[in-house]
Design a protein around this motif. Structure first.
Motif, short mmCIF file in Angstrom:
data_model
loop_
_atom_site.label_atom_id
_atom_site.label_comp_id
_atom_site.label_asym_id
_atom_site.label_seq_id
_atom_site.Cartn_x
_atom_site.Cartn_y
_atom_site.Cartn_z
N GLY A 2 27.91 -22.49 -36.19
CA GLY A 2 28.19 -22.24 -34.69
C GLY A 2 28.22 -23.55 -33.93
N ASP A 3 27.97 -24.87 -34.44
CA ASP A 3 27.94 -26.05 -33.92
C ASP A 3 29.00 -27.06 -34.43
OD1 ASP A 3 25.69 -25.15 -32.49
OD2 ASP A 3 24.39 -25.67 -34.31
N GLY A 57 32.17 -15.18 -28.81
CA GLY A 57 33.29 -15.61 -28.06
C GLY A 57 33.63 -15.28 -26.66
N ASN A 108 28.22 -17.35 -22.24
CA ASN A 108 27.86 -18.04 -23.27
C ASN A 108 28.60 -18.22 -24.53
OD1 ASN A 108 24.90 -18.15 -22.34
ND2 ASN A 108 25.34 -15.87 -22.11
N ASN A 159 31.07 -19.16 -27.45
CA ASN A 159 31.25 -20.16 -28.45
C ASN A 159 32.63 -19.73 -29.02
OD1 ASN A 159 30.89 -21.87 -30.73
ND2 ASN A 159 28.67 -21.37 -30.92
#
Length: 429
Positions: A230-231, A265, A299, A301
């Motif tokens: 996720g990063d 997402g 939020n 991602n």
């Protein structure tokens, strides 16, 4: 009075859709057996089984009263499976229960692995099998084990024994179990030959869940988390590690990709709200989905979504066990039609038409091979079929252009399906 008329119409529709013997003539049969296609085939169905597939000249004689379906210029495929779907609950009205089950059929879904148990689902399964209600074949997961339902390893064992004895076909796992609770659950379940699947609790992790014999990792739970996907952009070496682990364990992956990509997402709310299948939602449900989508957008991602898409493609190309599921009914995932959306997102990830067809048909049949024979067009297989107007090997969206659906030998024509869908749209408004 309207409810009474609607019930009688549905009951009549269910009875009328059944014949002891049915014949599909002149069709191209996509057997899902080594990509074999039989052109100008005759397919004979007796009760809920396929008894012949091949040239017309070799077909067995059938009673004069048999129903005949003209498949000229059309394509026959096995019915689709929803391997992570949700089914009605006891506190739902009978009308709502019937609507949900019919919507699955209307999308070409002839098998549902229900992933959150409620006792009424046993009754619904029996009613569908008896022809008293229109719906797919149901396989039922028990009420979930999670951080709220389990307080100790001993209780985890007790619940496993109870649910296995009650006849559930799977133990649903939700987040929140401690490692000790999970290990106790797994040991008890394995001793009873009682499969368990679903989420991967954070305290357990993907590697331990695979070692413990968890049969399915739904939503690709634990995959990105293992490498902080996720990063940062995940590497091909990390994908290779995940692929090797998954193939070694033999576990199944049910990605529910479209829904979780949206939850992680975000998405275009206007486009989501304009989907034609939203006409089968109540206004309240649609408004709730729009609100939840706005929260997801706050939020979002996108990196995690990109990693999920790349990983799904890598898993498929490596021949990992993948089965089609959408987690309906959830956020903008209308039962039946949400499988179409899952197919679209798989195509966007780069999966081939052949891969998607296998994931949606014969793969679930392999998963349930000890329960029944379905997922192919072959003698002895359950007669779960979709009649299509075009070839999905050429264009996967052909799966959405259906001339009719057969579920366990019961035929629902395009006209019948559309008429019932119009009724549902009116009922929910």
């Amino acid at each position: 009075m309207r409810l009474i008329i609607g019930f009688l119409a549905t009951f009549f529709f269910t009875l009328q859709s059944y014949a002891d013997t049915m014949v599909v003539n002149g069709v191209s049969a996509l057997t899902m057996q080594n990509d074999a296609v039989i052109s100008n085939a005759t397919v004979v169905v007796q009760d809920d089984r396929i008894i012949y597939v091949g040239p017309a000249a070799g077909a067995p004689s059938v009673p004069a009263a048999s129903q005949t379906i003209d498949g000229t210029g059309k394509f026959l495929v096995p019915g689709l499976s929803e391997m992570h779907g949700h089914l009605p609950f006891t506190n739902w009205s009978k009308e709502r229960q019937e609507r949900i089950l019919f919507l699955y059929l209307a999308g070409g879904v002839t098998t549902v692995r229900g992933m959150l148990g409620d006792p009424v689902q046993f009754t619904l399964r029996d009613q569908i099998k008896a022809g008293e209600m229109a719906g797919p074949t149901l396989y039922l997961a028990a009420p979930s084990l999670n951080g709220n339902s389990v307080a100790s390893p001993a209780q985890a064992r007790e619940l496993i024994r109870r649910y296995a004895a009650e006849g559930w076909e799977l133990q649903k796992i939700h987040p929140g179990l401690t490692r000790a609770e999970y290990d106790a659950m797994a040991e008890e379940a394995n001793g009873l030959d009682y499969p368990f699947g679903g989420h991967v609790p954070a305290d357990v992790g993907l590697e331990r869940a695979m070692e413990a014999g968890q049969i399915s990792m739904d939503h690709m739970d634990g995959y990105l988390q293992m490498f902080d996907g996720g990063d940062r952009v995940m590497t091909e070496a990390e994908f290779a590690t995940l692929i090797e682990m998954t193939k070694r364990s033999g576990t199944w992956v049910v990605p529910t990709q479209e829904l979780f990509n949206l939850l992680i997402g975000g998405g275009d709310i206007d486009a989501l709200s304009a989907r034609p299948e939203n006409r089968y939602l109540t206004r309240e449900a649609l408004a709730g989905y729009q609100s939840r989508a706005r929260q997801a957008n706050e939020n979002a991602n996108k990196l995690a979504v990109e990693n999920r898409q790349r990983l799904l493609k890598a898993l498929a190309d490596a021949g990992v066990n993948i089965a089609l599921g959408s987690d309906a009914p959830q956020l903008f995932s209308v039962p039946g039609f949400s499988i179409w959306r899952e197919i679209e997102i798989m195509k966007a990830a780069g999966l081939t038409n052949t891969q998607i067809l296998n994931i949606g048909t014969q793969a679930p049949g392999r998963y349930f091979a000890e329960e029944d024979n379905f997922g192919t067009i072959s003698v002895g297989a359950r007669a779960d079929l979709i009649l299509l107007n075009a070839n999905p090997y050429d264009q996967i969206e052909a799966l959405f252009d259906q001339a009719g659906v057969m579920a366990a030998g019961r035929w629902y024509s395009r006209a019948d399906i559309d008429a019932r869908l119009d009724e549902i749209a009116n009922e929910v408004r």
